[in-house]
Design a protein around this motif. Structure first.
Motif, PDB file in Angstrom:
ATOM      1  N   VAL A   1       0.950  -1.225  -0.090  1.00  0.00           N
ATOM      2  CA  VAL A   1       0.070  -0.109  -0.161  1.00  0.00           C
ATOM      3  C   VAL A   1       0.882   1.341   0.033  1.00  0.00           C
ATOM      4  O   VAL A   1       0.420   2.317  -0.631  1.00  0.00           O
ATOM      5  N   VAL A   2       1.994   1.167   0.668  1.00  0.00           N
ATOM      6  CA  VAL A   2       2.891   2.451   0.870  1.00  0.00           C
ATOM      7  C   VAL A   2       3.542   2.413  -0.349  1.00  0.00           C
ATOM      8  O   VAL A   2       3.678   3.745  -0.863  1.00  0.00           O
ATOM      9  N   LEU A   3       4.005   1.412  -1.070  1.00  0.00           N
ATOM     10  CA  LEU A   3       4.501   1.597  -2.457  1.00  0.00           C
ATOM     11  C   LEU A   3       3.691   2.213  -3.387  1.00  0.00           C
ATOM     12  O   LEU A   3       4.071   3.073  -4.248  1.00  0.00           O
ATOM     13  N   TYR A   4       2.248   1.503  -3.573  1.00  0.00           N
ATOM     14  CA  TYR A   4       1.388   1.898  -4.390  1.00  0.00           C
ATOM     15  C   TYR A   4       1.263   3.656  -4.372  1.00  0.00           C
ATOM     16  O   TYR A   4       1.036   4.307  -5.305  1.00  0.00           O
ATOM     17  N   PHE A   5       0.797   4.083  -3.020  1.00  0.00           N
ATOM     18  CA  PHE A   5       0.688   5.567  -3.088  1.00  0.00           C
ATOM     19  C   PHE A   5       1.979   6.427  -3.138  1.00  0.00           C
ATOM     20  O   PHE A   5       1.811   7.624  -3.159  1.00  0.00           O
TER      21      PHE A   5
ATOM     22  N   LYS B   1       1.079   8.346  -8.874  1.00  0.00           N
ATOM     23  CA  LYS B   1       1.023   9.776  -9.672  1.00  0.00           C
ATOM     24  C   LYS B   1       2.609   9.981 -10.282  1.00  0.00           C
ATOM     25  O   LYS B   1       2.669  11.031 -10.705  1.00  0.00           O
ATOM     26  N   GLY B   2       3.434   8.993  -9.965  1.00  0.00           N
ATOM     27  CA  GLY B   2       4.688   9.224 -10.896  1.00  0.00           C
ATOM     28  C   GLY B   2       5.620  10.272  -9.951  1.00  0.00           C
ATOM     29  O   GLY B   2       5.605  10.012  -8.737  1.00  0.00           O
ATOM     30  N   VAL B   3       6.641  10.705 -10.714  1.00  0.00           N
ATOM     31  CA  VAL B   3       7.894  11.272  -9.844  1.00  0.00           C
ATOM     32  C   VAL B   3       7.129  12.491  -8.903  1.00  0.00           C
ATOM     33  O   VAL B   3       7.972  13.033  -8.202  1.00  0.00           O
ATOM     34  N   LYS B   4       5.986  12.944  -9.321  1.00  0.00           N
ATOM     35  CA  LYS B   4       5.292  14.040  -8.454  1.00  0.00           C
ATOM     36  C   LYS B   4       5.183  13.867  -7.161  1.00  0.00           C
ATOM     37  O   LYS B   4       5.275  14.470  -6.225  1.00  0.00           O
ATOM     38  N   THR B   5       4.987  12.286  -6.802  1.00  0.00           N
ATOM     39  CA  THR B   5       4.731  11.950  -5.570  1.00  0.00           C
ATOM     40  C   THR B   5       5.943  11.069  -4.938  1.00  0.00           C
ATOM     41  O   THR B   5       6.214  11.272  -3.948  1.00  0.00           O
ATOM     42  N   SER B   6       6.589  10.459  -5.817  1.00  0.00           N
ATOM     43  CA  SER B   6       7.700   9.629  -5.172  1.00  0.00           C
ATOM     44  C   SER B   6       8.818  10.506  -4.844  1.00  0.00           C
ATOM     45  O   SER B   6       9.646  10.392  -4.020  1.00  0.00           O
ATOM     46  N   GLY B   7       8.881  11.558  -5.724  1.00  0.00           N
ATOM     47  CA  GLY B   7       9.837  12.885  -5.295  1.00  0.00           C
ATOM     48  C   GLY B   7       9.658  13.340  -4.098  1.00  0.00           C
ATOM     49  O   GLY B   7      10.783  13.974  -3.585  1.00  0.00           O
ATOM     50  N   LYS B   8       8.394  13.419  -3.563  1.00  0.00           N
ATOM     51  CA  LYS B   8       8.408  13.858  -2.297  1.00  0.00           C
ATOM     52  C   LYS B   8       8.703  13.048  -1.022  1.00  0.00           C
ATOM     53  O   LYS B   8       9.018  13.233   0.083  1.00  0.00           O
ATOM     54  N   VAL B   9       8.079  11.761  -1.343  1.00  0.00           N
ATOM     55  CA  VAL B   9       8.243  10.536  -0.167  1.00  0.00           C
ATOM     56  C   VAL B   9       9.903  10.380   0.035  1.00  0.00           C
ATOM     57  O   VAL B   9      10.182  10.298   1.287  1.00  0.00           O
ATOM     58  N   VAL B  10      10.772  10.561  -1.032  1.00  0.00           N
ATOM     59  CA  VAL B  10      12.127  10.344  -0.779  1.00  0.00           C
ATOM     60  C   VAL B  10      12.792  11.305   0.259  1.00  0.00           C
ATOM     61  O   VAL B  10      13.969  11.126   0.785  1.00  0.00           O
ATOM     62  N   TRP B  11      12.107  12.469   0.544  1.00  0.00           N
ATOM     63  CA  TRP B  11      12.788  13.551   1.266  1.00  0.00           C
ATOM     64  C   TRP B  11      12.737  12.994   2.743  1.00  0.00           C
ATOM     65  O   TRP B  11      13.549  13.215   3.409  1.00  0.00           O
TER      66      TRP B  11
ATOM     67  N   LYS C   1       2.441   2.785 -25.042  1.00  0.00           N
ATOM     68  CA  LYS C   1       1.909   4.183 -24.823  1.00  0.00           C
ATOM     69  C   LYS C   1       0.462   4.506 -24.394  1.00  0.00           C
ATOM     70  O   LYS C   1       0.184   5.240 -23.614  1.00  0.00           O
ATOM     71  N   PHE C   2      -0.301   3.436 -24.835  1.00  0.00           N
ATOM     72  CA  PHE C   2      -1.726   3.613 -24.359  1.00  0.00           C
ATOM     73  C   PHE C   2      -1.835   3.472 -22.659  1.00  0.00           C
ATOM     74  O   PHE C   2      -2.789   3.827 -22.157  1.00  0.00           O
ATOM     75  N   LEU C   3      -0.679   2.955 -22.118  1.00  0.00           N
ATOM     76  CA  LEU C   3      -0.932   2.759 -20.543  1.00  0.00           C
ATOM     77  C   LEU C   3      -0.548   4.130 -19.880  1.00  0.00           C
ATOM     78  O   LEU C   3      -0.837   4.289 -18.786  1.00  0.00           O
ATOM     79  N   HIS C   4      -0.028   5.227 -20.765  1.00  0.00           N
ATOM     80  CA  HIS C   4       0.192   6.442 -19.942  1.00  0.00           C
ATOM     81  C   HIS C   4      -1.065   6.986 -19.382  1.00  0.00           C
ATOM     82  O   HIS C   4      -1.131   7.737 -18.412  1.00  0.00           O
ATOM     83  N   LYS C   5      -2.294   6.811 -20.062  1.00  0.00           N
ATOM     84  CA  LYS C   5      -3.369   7.311 -19.687  1.00  0.00           C
ATOM     85  C   LYS C   5      -4.040   6.477 -18.366  1.00  0.00           C
ATOM     86  O   LYS C   5      -4.985   6.990 -17.894  1.00  0.00           O
ATOM     87  N   HIS C   6      -3.484   5.407 -18.283  1.00  0.00           N
ATOM     88  CA  HIS C   6      -3.951   4.314 -17.097  1.00  0.00           C
ATOM     89  C   HIS C   6      -2.773   4.169 -16.028  1.00  0.00           C
ATOM     90  O   HIS C   6      -2.678   3.131 -15.390  1.00  0.00           O
ATOM     91  N   ARG C   7      -2.127   5.160 -15.715  1.00  0.00           N
ATOM     92  CA  ARG C   7      -0.635   4.789 -14.820  1.00  0.00           C
ATOM     93  C   ARG C   7      -1.441   4.296 -13.702  1.00  0.00           C
ATOM     94  O   ARG C   7      -0.542   3.548 -12.966  1.00  0.00           O
ATOM     95  N   GLU C   8      -2.141   4.972 -13.137  1.00  0.00           N
ATOM     96  CA  GLU C   8      -2.749   4.551 -11.540  1.00  0.00           C
ATOM     97  C   GLU C   8      -3.000   3.043 -11.580  1.00  0.00           C
ATOM     98  O   GLU C   8      -2.817   2.217 -10.828  1.00  0.00           O
ATOM     99  N   LEU C   9      -3.877   2.608 -12.566  1.00  0.00           N
ATOM    100  CA  LEU C   9      -4.493   1.391 -12.481  1.00  0.00           C
ATOM    101  C   LEU C   9      -3.315   0.483 -13.053  1.00  0.00           C
ATOM    102  O   LEU C   9      -3.290  -0.805 -12.287  1.00  0.00           O
ATOM    103  N   PHE C  10      -2.518   0.803 -13.962  1.00  0.00           N
ATOM    104  CA  PHE C  10      -1.248  -0.031 -14.084  1.00  0.00           C
ATOM    105  C   PHE C  10      -0.283  -0.332 -12.961  1.00  0.00           C
ATOM    106  O   PHE C  10       0.235  -1.308 -12.636  1.00  0.00           O
ATOM    107  N   THR C  11      -0.144   0.589 -12.218  1.00  0.00           N
ATOM    108  CA  THR C  11       0.778   0.746 -11.170  1.00  0.00           C
ATOM    109  C   THR C  11       0.005  -0.187  -9.837  1.00  0.00           C
ATOM    110  O   THR C  11       0.586  -1.113  -9.506  1.00  0.00           O
ATOM    111  N   LEU C  12      -1.191  -0.209  -9.795  1.00  0.00           N
ATOM    112  CA  LEU C  12      -1.976  -1.187  -9.031  1.00  0.00           C
ATOM    113  C   LEU C  12      -1.924  -2.425  -9.454  1.00  0.00           C
ATOM    114  O   LEU C  12      -1.614  -3.383  -8.600  1.00  0.00           O
ATOM    115  N   PHE C  13      -1.691  -2.660 -10.635  1.00  0.00           N
ATOM    116  CA  PHE C  13      -1.763  -4.003 -11.212  1.00  0.00           C
ATOM    117  C   PHE C  13      -0.128  -4.507 -11.108  1.00  0.00           C
ATOM    118  O   PHE C  13      -0.190  -5.886 -10.626  1.00  0.00           O
TER     119      PHE C  13
END
Length: 575
Positions: free
Chosen positions: A190-194, A198-208, A380-392
């Motif tokens: 769960v921690v990894l997913y969240f 949202k990509g590097v916008k979220t992971s870039g803050k977690v690493v702080w 490329k079609f996965l770009h629009k579904h990053r959240e779902l693909f990350t969950l998968f």
């Protein structure tokens, strides 16, 4: 020439990228592997081969991957539009990162389990009066380490209280997942997913938090450790210089192996992270800074580890080599046992396992990001579904990881650890280096870097990329085969079928290189020579091939000769 590129997400701040790279490269192995290798292989003398291989191979390969990802702005597979024949190695490193996630997340789950257990008045690995203890358990610390028939409470807590290893007879008797570890694993997922959805916008803050916290905790533990009796003796043993050990080839091999795995080259993570940089970012400076911090962290952690090991040696009145070890046994058995003897042991245990969690989380995030970025950039079609693909991806990882939290899960863990990223990762980096240096061309790669940062790599870097690093990696691949030992856990030796399954796992990633090359070659139009020209020419220059102009055959001299003989319209240029 700057090619047209689609808009791409970038890091919020430059420091987000640096912390992400540092957080990925600085992982649990920096704590449990390097200090032990240094102690075992001549103390301070071990730094000679370590730094030598860092300079001739580690840094050049680190720099190469950062530049490759930043220039092409795609994941591990997509960057090979520069030489389509080699795209298979992109899928190789993506698979390796995926395989590592199957068991690496389990280590974090163990750390989380220990963290929860530390919130108690008395740590559960102090005494032998628990339900999981065996008759062999003994609290008699002064003589215990000299008695092969006795076990420590800390050892029994890990193997019997956490893993329930005594309820399994081997890898063919796994049992069902333990609900406690399964719950911890679910929290990690769960921690990894969240952190990633949202990509590097979220992971870039977690690493702080996850990338900086280990340094705070290591410093606190060092300040506490050096005050313990015997700590200075432990540190002296860690730093003692024995230059005669440098005459032993095994010392050099272990230094080279440590360099290969400690920097995180070959997992596709550096390529993925740098692909989100601004095009003009100074990746050369980043490579020097982050690789240096990684090595310095390994060295610094040795002081922390050996201050406590020296204390354990003094407390038990035994030689240091009786307590010095590496791997999970150090952080889940030896170190917790040492912490348990301190005043306020629960507080120190909480601090220590928070450090393990943060060390593990950002490295796991890097591995998952390599898989996610590599695949969504390729499809490329996965770009629009990053959240779902990350969950998968994270749910799939969780389901497979369940085999590692069964009664016999440590056997599955050991098998994955032995085969998922051993020879295969060395093979992957070797193919990467050959593809860039000998097919795409070092000169052209240097032009790309100059286009980004305004400065062309010096002769040293070009020589390393062209000759030194590929030779080093080829040597390491040969050594990994020559020195192969079947996996074992303690006194348990894996059956032949399990070793064969492990090799199949390892080969399944490596085989992507020839499989994709064969597929690509067969799918390209034209004669043999046309196919070869298309396969090794950047996709943006395929129009040159159509006009009969082939930019380079830097390695395939025989192929170029054959093609020239067959049809005189092919021209040979040097990259």
């Amino acid at each position: 020439m700057l090619r047209g590129r689609l808009p791409r997400e970038t890091w919020g701040k430059k420091i987000d990228f640096l912390l992400s790279v540092i957080g990925f490269a600085v992982d649990l192995a920096n704590v449990w592997r390097f200090p032990y290798l240094c102690y075992k292989n001549g103390g301070g003398a071990f730094l000679v081969p370590y730094l030598f291989f860092m300079v001739i191979a580690g840094m050049p390969l680190f720099y190469m991957e950062l530049a490759l990802g930043q220039y092409n702005r795609e994941g591990a597979a997509g960057v090979w539009k520069i030489c389509p024949l080699f795209k298979g190695v992109g899928f190789t490193v993506i698979l390796i990162s995926l395989y590592v996630g199957f068991y690496y997340n389990v280590i974090i789950a163990w750390a989380l389990f220990y963290l929860f257990s530390s919130f108690s008045g008395e740590l559960p690995w102090i005494h032998c009066n628990n339900t999981w203890n065996s008759p062999n358990c003994s609290d008699l610390n002064s003589t215990l380490l000299n008695d092969t028939y006795k076990t420590t409470p800390a050892l029994e807590y890990f193997e019997r209280g956490v893993l329930h290893l005594h309820e399994s007879s081997g890898i063919d008797d796994l049992g069902l997942p333990r609900w406690q570890l399964t719950s911890c694993l679910a929290v990690v997922i769960v921690v990894l997913y969240f952190s990633l959805w949202k990509g590097v916008k979220t992971s870039g803050k977690v690493v702080w938090i996850t990338a900086t916290m280990p340094y705070v905790v290591l410093t606190v533990l060092l300040l506490r450790g050096v005050t313990l009796p015997g700590a200075i003796d432990g540190i002296k043993a860690y730093l003692s210089v024995d230059f005669l050990r440098l005459c032993d080839a095994q010392v050099w091999i272990e230094a080279a192996t440590q360099i290969c795995f400690s920097l995180g080259v070959g997992f596709g993570v550096l390529i993925a992270f740098s692909s989100y940089n601004k095009f003009s970012n100074n990746c050369y400076r980043d490579a020097i800074i982050t690789s240096s911090i990684n090595s310095l962290t390994s060295f610094f952690s040795g002081f922390v580890i050996f201050s406590f090991l020296g204390y354990m040696s003094h407390k038990h009145n035994v030689a240091l080599d009786k307590v010095a070890t590496d791997g999970p046994g150090l952080v889940f058995i030896i170190y917790p046992e040492a912490i348990a003897t301190l005043p306020g042991s629960s507080v120190w245990a909480v601090i220590f396992f928070i450090m393990l969690l943060t060390l593990g989380i950002d490295s796991a995030m890097g591995g998952m990001e390599s898989v996610i970025t590599g695949l969504i950039d390729e499809f490329k079609f996965l770009h629009k579904h990053r959240e779902l693909f990350t969950l998968f991806i994270v749910v799939s990882t969780f389901l497979i990881s369940l085999s590692c939290v069964t009664n016999g899960g440590i056997y599955v863990f050991t098998l994955l650890d032995h085969f998922a990223a051993g020879t295969s990762i060395l093979f992957g980096v070797l193919i990467e280096a050959i593809g860039i240096a000998w097919f795409y061309g070092v000169d052209r790669f240097s032009d790309d870097i100059q286009e980004m940062i305004g400065q062309r790599p010096g002769l040293y870097w070009r020589l390393c990329w062209k000759f030194v690093s590929p030779c080093f990696l080829l040597f390491m691949v040969v050594v990994s085969f020559a020195t192969f030992n079947p996996p074992k856990y303690g006194s348990y030796y894996f059956p032949t079928w399990a070793t064969m399954v492990g090799w199949c796992l390892s080969i399944s990633s490596m085989i992507m290189v020839p499989l994709y090359a064969f597929y690509k070659f067969c799918s390209l139009p034209g004669s043999f020579c046309d196919k070869l020209a298309y396969a090794i020419t950047p996709e943006t220059e395929h129009h040159l091939v159509e006009r009969g102009e082939v930019r380079q055959f830097t390695v395939s001299v025989m192929a170029a000769f054959m093609c020239t003989a067959e049809q005189g319209r092919l021209h040979k240029f040097h990259g």
